[in-house]
Design an enzyme around this catalytic site. Structure first.
Site, PDB file in Angstrom:
ATOM      1  N   HIS A  84       0.862  -1.186   0.000  1.00 44.85           N
ATOM      2  CA  HIS A  84       0.000   0.000   0.000  1.00 44.85           C
ATOM      3  C   HIS A  84       0.899   1.237   0.000  1.00 44.85           C
ATOM      4  CE1 HIS A  84      -3.747  -2.262   0.660  1.00 44.85           C
ATOM      5  NE2 HIS A  84      -2.967  -3.086   1.359  1.00 44.85           N
ATOM      6  N   GLY A  91      -6.085   3.671   4.836  1.00 43.28           N
ATOM      7  CA  GLY A  91      -7.061   4.407   5.633  1.00 43.28           C
ATOM      8  C   GLY A  91      -7.142   3.834   7.037  1.00 43.28           C
ATOM      9  N   HIS A 118      -8.513  -9.831  -0.791  1.00 44.10           N
ATOM     10  CA  HIS A 118      -8.302  -9.720   0.652  1.00 44.10           C
ATOM     11  C   HIS A 118      -9.272 -10.668   1.336  1.00 44.10           C
ATOM     12  CE1 HIS A 118      -8.329  -7.567   4.635  1.00 44.10           C
ATOM     13  NE2 HIS A 118      -9.575  -7.988   4.605  1.00 44.10           N
ATOM     14  N   ASP A 172       2.183  -6.533   2.497  1.00 44.96           N
ATOM     15  CA  ASP A 172       1.088  -5.654   2.944  1.00 44.96           C
ATOM     16  C   ASP A 172       1.661  -4.342   3.494  1.00 44.96           C
ATOM     17  OD1 ASP A 172      -1.627  -5.174   3.042  1.00 44.96           O
ATOM     18  OD2 ASP A 172      -1.957  -6.166   4.957  1.00 44.96           O
TER      19      ASP A 172
END
Length: 377
Positions: free
Chosen positions: A64, A69, A196, A286
């Site tokens: 990411h 978020g 996911h 991740d």
């Protein structure tokens, strides 16, 4: 054009090739062997690789890079990843994705960051879409994103079996995976659908339904976080034995494993012992994702951030657990490259991209990183 000759390193392609010399020219591996005679007037940079392993640069199928978020509110947003940190961690190829937040972080921001990484020497790609359906795209559809935008390989990270997902139906998932598959065929890309998998009791059931009730090839369905809980891991064993991809997340924390989560290295050892083919197992970092913990009623308890360095750390840990270096390396090099359709990545061989790591043979510390034929850092 400067040439680089790495001399005397023990080469793992990730298959063990023994001690050889390797010549890099124009960003690719031009020659491997012993006893190369180089004319005196060649612009040659010699590197002594004796006492080191030479391995492929790491391939990370989920990072990411624009941050994640924060499920606890704006104060919990995770930061962006820097390209220099990826290279320092040995990651020369990665695929970026959005996560839970596809409103204040967008596919356009991911694409801009991907191009920033490319300018810094990382072979960066991306998935279109995010956790939720209907998908957020750059051009209006998943199909046109994959066909028209070179950096887009497939769709993801689509959330299933998770209280944060959009609860997609079987028909919605089938249409999405089919669209990505056809677009991939037209563009000469993998067209993979990257999923996911959350802590929900459904686990891999939605993907089994796609496998059993549609004509979508199994290789198009790529589930991640398969080491997050015992029931999902048990299903992942059967999924992998049937020929499916099994991706293990390396950004785990030993102090949080009381919920049944496994470290990726431990999961790799268990999958191999259970008979899952080594060629079907991958690791992903991740990196910079928000990694929340929730209580039984879905309330946030704690937030942590994924770490890109965990990819190599878990590879090394796997060797300490008795997994061969060849198999541990495959999970972070050739296997994800195959799953993502990146044929020039993840292996050492003549004609392959010169993405290479020099590793200390005793400590496994990363000594030098080459991407695109250039030493970085």
């Amino acid at each position: 054009m400067m040439l680089t000759l790495i001399e005397g390193a023990e080469i793992f392609s990730p298959t063990h090739l023994g001690q050889q010399d390797l010549l890099v020219a124009d960003g690719r591996i031009a020659w491997m062997g012993k006893g190369l005679t180089v004319p005196a007037n060649w612009p040659l940079n010699r590197v002594d690789g004796r006492g080191s392993y030479l391995v492929p640069g790491l391939v990370d199928p989920l990072a990411h890079i624009t941050g994640g978020g924060g499920e606890g509110g704006f104060a919990f947003r995770t930061p962006e990843l820097a390209a220099c940190d990826a290279l320092k961690a040995g990651v020369t190829t990665l695929v970026a994705a959005l996560g839970t937040d596809s409103l204040t972080r967008t596919p356009a921001q991911v694409l801009g960051k991907v191009r920033e990484f490319r300018a810094a020497g990382v072979s960066a790609f991306m998935y279109t879409g995010s956790y939720h359906l209907p998908v957020k795209t750059l051009t209006g559809t998943v199909e046109s994103d994959i066909i028209l935008i070179p950096e887009v390989l497939g769709v993801g990270e689509v959330a299933i079996s998770d209280h944060r997902s959009s609860a997609p139906t079987h028909h919605e998932l089938a249409r999405l995976a089919s669209e990505a598959r056809v677009a991939g065929l037209l563009a000469g890309k993998s067209g993979v659908s990257f999923f996911h998998i959350g802590d929900g009791k459904g686990a891999l059931a939605p993907l089994r339904a796609l496998r059993d009730e549609t004509d979508i090839p199994l290789r198009q369905l790529y589930p991640t976080h398969c080491n997050r809980n015992p029931w999902l891991f048990a299903e992942a064993i059967e999924w992998g034995k049937a020929g499916g991809w099994v991706d293990l997340t390396t950004s785990s924390f030993p102090d949080l494993l009381e919920d049944g989560e496994r470290l990726a290295a431990d999961g790799l050892a268990e999958l191999l012992a259970a008979g899952v083919p080594a060629a079907r197992i991958t690791f992903s970092s991740d990196a910079n994702a928000s990694l929340p913990r929730f209580d039984g009623e879905g309330r946030l308890i704690e937030m942590r951030c994924g770490q890109i360095a965990s990819l190599w750390q878990q590879c090394v840990r796997a060797t300490r657990l008795g997994v061969s270096l060849e198999r541990a390396l495959a999970a972070v090099t050739s296997n994800p490259a195959q799953a993502l359709g990146l044929g020039s990545k993840g292996r050492i061989g003549v004609g392959q991209d010169a993405d290479l790591l020099l590793i200390h043979a005793r400590t496994f510390a990363i000594e030098r990183v080459m991407s695109g034929g250039q030493w970085r850092g």
